[in-house]
Scaffold this motif. Structure first.
Motif, PDB file in Angstrom:
ATOM      1  N   TYR A 563       0.819  -1.209   0.000  1.00  0.00           N
ATOM      2  CA  TYR A 563       0.000   0.000   0.000  1.00  0.00           C
ATOM      3  C   TYR A 563       0.857   1.265   0.000  1.00  0.00           C
ATOM      4  CZ  TYR A 563      -3.868  -3.129   1.024  1.00  0.00           C
ATOM      5  OH  TYR A 563      -4.810  -4.136   0.953  1.00  0.00           O
ATOM      6  N   ASN A 564       2.129   1.106  -0.493  1.00  0.00           N
ATOM      7  CA  ASN A 564       3.032   2.249  -0.661  1.00  0.00           C
ATOM      8  C   ASN A 564       3.261   3.016   0.645  1.00  0.00           C
ATOM      9  OD1 ASN A 564       3.308   1.787  -3.479  1.00  0.00           O
ATOM     10  ND2 ASN A 564       1.374   2.891  -3.868  1.00  0.00           N
ATOM     11  N   THR A 566       5.846   3.797   3.208  1.00  0.00           N
ATOM     12  CA  THR A 566       7.285   3.749   3.395  1.00  0.00           C
ATOM     13  C   THR A 566       7.642   3.949   4.860  1.00  0.00           C
ATOM     14  OG1 THR A 566       7.513   6.112   2.996  1.00  0.00           O
ATOM     15  CG2 THR A 566       7.574   4.659   1.066  1.00  0.00           C
ATOM     16  N   THR A 624      -3.691   4.742   2.929  1.00  0.00           N
ATOM     17  CA  THR A 624      -2.549   5.491   3.459  1.00  0.00           C
ATOM     18  C   THR A 624      -2.965   6.391   4.629  1.00  0.00           C
ATOM     19  OG1 THR A 624      -1.610   5.509   1.237  1.00  0.00           O
ATOM     20  CG2 THR A 624      -0.675   7.047   2.829  1.00  0.00           C
TER      21      THR A 624
END
Length: 927
Positions: A563-564, A566, A624
């Protein structure tokens, strides 16, 4: 005591039972009076009091709500709403359901807990009542204010006596001694008098304390048997008096942290016979310390700098301590839990060897210091030198032990063992342990030089970005950040440095030097390699944590990558805020107990452990925003599990990816001067500094131009304001003129009205004058009438006199008339005689005439005429005689009538008489 929320849930107090690990030692229940609604708030408690059994607690808040807490039944009830703050409470009256409340309007009221009605209302004080003392019988009470003390009979609620003092002296407290009929009165000049209750005669006065004592008595306490009297004030000393001998028996010196004593109260014991040995001392730091007055040992304490105590009360059975906290809540402590051996504070590492034999003066022999050890030997007084011996290290001490030795005599290895056993350091000693672990140099001069540089330009308007309500906290944060920016330029450009420093600022706000050095030490040791990629986040540090996470929980990392999410989302928020956003205060302190006790890499490991322990909720997140919210807010996560997981990661992580390989060991700040901190890309910082300076100059130029424009605008506004003021002034003058004209007209109208009133008054005066004149005239007329009546009386008298005279005159007149009648009779007779003579004369003449006729016969005519004349004369004379006779008869009748008239006539009788006399004369002459 189980947690409960009884009564009105919207406007009643709420009982909270704090969790065991986080709750202060000995706290049974924390009572908070909170009002829920659109504007939620907490209503502060002000005073508490126990009943005679110690099982019921009376508490009053600043809104005037009085609550009774049943400690055995675990319930409470609202017994009264006074609508004003209470200043004192008392519960041990003769009628057990009644209690006394001193209110902010200087009155004292008695209420009944069952009927909830006012029993009585007592007035008489001119200032707030600070204390209420109840006699042992419950019948009498003494209320004390700063200027007076009053004795009340609680059966009739009448005031019996009143004690007044000079304002310069002032009253501290007046109360009954237990088990006696004695009243103690304590004044602000340190004088203490004892009075006989029945006669109020002075029994004795305690002698003046030892010379040189600057103690100002403010707090007092007496044992239950009434033998020991303790006084304290603006000092760390307590004076113990024996009331039987009236002598000062001991002076107890409290620890140096105690600078003033606010409240004293003995802790009762069921087996001491009333001679209590444990004394509770509430000092200016809002901590209440309980000491043994015989051994002078500190047994336990309640309260802390963070959660201070405002006032406290101890139950008569010695089981509970109720304290009103500074935050307005109410804490109930269990004395049994506080006195257990396991809860006693750790003994000090250093022992002081003292030579008591050198104390010679009597005053010094009385002084005893309070210590935390068990030795019964008293401490030295000020007059003796304290001999201190430090244990020296053996020559064969290993290098490892030297590394574990910390400033202050602490040992890091022992501290770790203590931390491992309890999970955290004792709250009372935490700050001392942290200062030792961080090895803070306390460079006062260097820190002063940084502070003297003033507020850094980067933090001048920090209140706009961080609107902190506490002005003191904001000021300390600004000074700390300015000192960091003056120390190293990177901190002026780092946007997250306030977030990093704020927890320490809040923790060390009363000591700015320690706060600055703690933040600097954290930055130097636990924020290694953070600024190498400035202004970007430390990707190298984040990469180390990502490697550890990939090794220990690859599934979670894959989910985050999917889900990106980081490391800048799941790790950097925890790093830059030092967990302050996701942990409570107690959890944060516990975490940093472990961070400061381990290698700097443990800080990274605990972040990874936090992420690993949160894998269950994180695996359910798929957006996010959810991930960002999770790492910026508190979560229901057991911090003890996170700490244990961090230790597991420290041991189970391979050496090639272990952060310890990349991070240096802990290096404390240097003493004297702070080290140079330049581990950042200087050109970027310089460029940003130059850009900031350029922007600042542009901003200054803009502000200057804006200031000029503002000044021009201000001048224009001033000119406009002046014009408007002139016009307004003219308008005001015109209005004033109109007003003056109106006032003049009003004055003229008033003058006319006054004139009318004056004319009316004059008319009234004239009427009154006329009335007075009329009254005077009436009086004069009455006087004249009286005079005339008197004159008439005199005239009547005169008339009577005249009447008598008239009668006399009439009688005389009658006599005169009779005489006159007689004269008339005589005149008639004389007249008749004259008639007879005349007749004879006539006859004689006729005879002569006949004779003459005879002789004179020759002249017939003449003789005839003469005869006829004589004949006529002879015919007329009888008629005249007859008339005269008739006149005489008329005169006789008139005389008779006159006699009758004169008999009833007035003063004109003489005149009539004269006229009558003249008439008679005339008649007589006629006859």
């Amino acid at each position: 005591m189980e947690s409960c929320d009884l009564g009105d849930r919207q406007h009643g107090p709420v009982w909270h039972r704090k969790p065991g690990p986080a709750a202060p030692r000995g706290v049974l229940v924390n009572i908070i009076h909170s009002v829920k609604g659109y504007h939620s708030k907490t209503i502060r408690f002000l005073n508490v009091a126990f009943d005679s059994t110690g099982d019921s607690l009376l508490a009053g808040d600043y809104q005037g709500n009085i609550y009774v807490f049943d400690l055995n039944g675990n319930r409470f009830s609202l017994v009264q709403r006074t609508m004003q703050a209470c200043t004192a409470l008392a519960f041990n009256l003769r009628r057990k359901t009644e209690f006394l409340v001193a209110l902010a309007d200087y009155s004292v009221k008695c209420f009944d807990t069952e009927t909830k009605e006012v029993v009585s209302w007592m007035r008489g004080h001119d200032s707030s009542v600070t204390s209420i003392s109840i006699h042992g019988s419950g019948r009498y009470a003494i209320t004390t204010s700063t200027d007076t003390a009053q004795l009340w009979d609680l059966d009739t609620f009448q005031r019996k006596r009143k004690l007044n003092v000079r304002q310069s002296v002032g009253i501290q407290k007046v109360f009954f001694l237990p088990l006696s009929n004695t009243i103690l009165s304590c004044f602000k000049d340190n004088s203490v008098f004892a009075w006989e209750f029945d006669t109020l005669q002075c029994k004795y006065r305690l002698p003046t304390p030892v010379e040189g004592s600057a103690l100002r008595y403010k707090a007092f306490a007496v044992t239950r048997d009434g033998r020991i009297f303790v006084a304290g004030g603006k000092s760390n000393q307590l004076h113990l008096w024996c009331l039987e001998s009236k002598q000062l028996t001991r002076i107890i010196q409290m620890p140096a942290k105690v600078r003033a004593v606010r409240h004293l109260e003995f802790l009762p014991d069921s087996f001491d016979g009333g001679s209590s040995q444990v004394l509770g001392v509430l000092s200016q730091d809002n901590i209440m310390r309980f000491i043994n007055i015989e051994t002078c040992k500190l047994l336990f304490d309640i309260g802390s700098n963070e959660e201070g105590i405002s006032t406290a009360a101890i139950s008569p059975n010695g089981r509970y301590i109720a304290s009103v906290m500074e935050n307005g809540s109410l804490n109930l402590y269990s004395v049994q839990a506080l006195t257990q051996e396991g809860n006693k504070p750790l003994p000090p590492t250093f022992k002081v060897v003292e030579d008591w034999s050198k104390c010679t003066s009597e005053a010094n022999k009385l002084t005893t210091r309070v210590t935390s050890g068990r030795s019964k030997r008293p401490c030295k007084s000020k007059g003796s030198k304290i001999q201190t011996r430090l244990m020296k290290l053996h020559v064969n001490t290993s290098l490892e032990n030297k590394e574990n030795e910390l400033p202050g005599g602490l040992n890091k290895k022992r501290l770790r063992a203590l931390l491992k056993g309890f999970g955290e350091y004792p709250a009372k000693y935490r700050m001392f342990v942290w200062r030792s672990l961080l090895q803070l140099p306390e460079n006062h001069l260097a820190f002063s030089s940084l502070i003297d540089k003033g507020t850094h330009s980067a933090f001048v308007n920090i209140q706009n970005e961080y609107p902190i309500k506490n002005r003191k906290l904001l000021r300390v944060l600004q000074r700390t950040l300015s000192a960091l920016a003056h120390w190293s330029a990177i901190f002026a450009e780092t946007p997250y440095i306030p977030l990093l420093a704020f927890p320490f600022v809040k923790l060390f706000q009363n000591n700015q030097l320690i706060c600055f050095e703690a933040v600097a030490t954290v930055v130097v040791n636990f924020c290694q390699h953070w600024f190498e990629y400035f202004p970007n986040p430390p990707v190298n540090v984040l990469g180390m944590m990502e490697n550890v996470l990939a090794y220990h929980d690859k599934e979670l990392l894959q989910h985050l990558i999917k889900y990106n999410v980081t490391s800048q989302v799941y790790a950097w928020p925890l790093l830059e805020t030092l967990f302050s956003e996701v942990l409570t205060r107690e959890e944060w302190l516990k975490v940093f107990d472990n961070i400061f006790s381990n290698h700097p890499s443990y800080f990274l490991m605990i972040i990874v452990a936090y992420i690993v322990c949160s894998r269950a909720p994180l695996l359910h997140c798929n957006q996010t925003a959810d991930f960002e919210y999770f790492f910026h807010h508190r979560n229901n996560l057991d911090i003890n599990v996170v700490i244990k997981e961090a230790y597991h990661l420290m041991e189970a992580t391979p050496l090639d990816i272990h952060p310890q390989r990349m991070l240096d060991d802990f290096i404390p700040l240097t003493k004297g001067q702070y080290p140079v901190f330049n581990k950042y890309p200087k050109f970027i910082v310089d460029y940003q500094t130059q850009e900031r300076e350029r922007i600042r100059q542009d901003e200054i130029e803009y502000l200057r131009e804006r200031q000029l424009a503002h000044e021009l605008e201000v001048k224009a506004q001033e000119q406009k304001a002046e014009d408007e003021a002139w016009h307004r002034k003219q308008e005001i003058l015109r209005e004033a003129e109109e007003q003056r004209r109106k006032m003049l007209l009003e004055e003229e109208e008033k003058l006319a009205e006054q004139r009318q009133r004056l004319a009316a008054v004059k008319r009234e005066l004239k009427v009154k004058e006329l009335q007075l004149l009329d009254a005077s005239r009436r009086r004069f007329l009455k006087y004249q009438q009286d005079q005339r009546q008197m004159e008439l009386k005199r005239l009547n008298d005169e008339i009577m006199r005249k009447a008598s005279m008239r009668e006399q005159e009439i009688a005389a007149t009658v006599q005169d008339v009779e005489v006159r009648w007689m004269e008339l009779e005589s005149q008639r007779q004389l007249f008749e005689q004259h008639l007879i003579k005349d007749q004879e004369t006539v006859k004689k003449e006729m005879k002569e005439e006949v004779d003459a006729h005879r002789r004179k016969v020759d002249l017939e005519d003449h003789l005839v005429q003469r005869l006829m004349k004589i004949h006529r004369e002879d015919k007329q004379k009888p008629q005249i005689y007859v008339q005269r006779f008739e006149v005489l008869k008329d005169l006789t009748e008139v005389s008779k009538q006159l006699y009758i008239i004169l008999k009833f006539s007035g003063p004109h009788v003489r005149h009539i008489e004269v006229r009558l006399k003249s008439a008679f004369r005339n008649k007589s002459s006629c006859c």
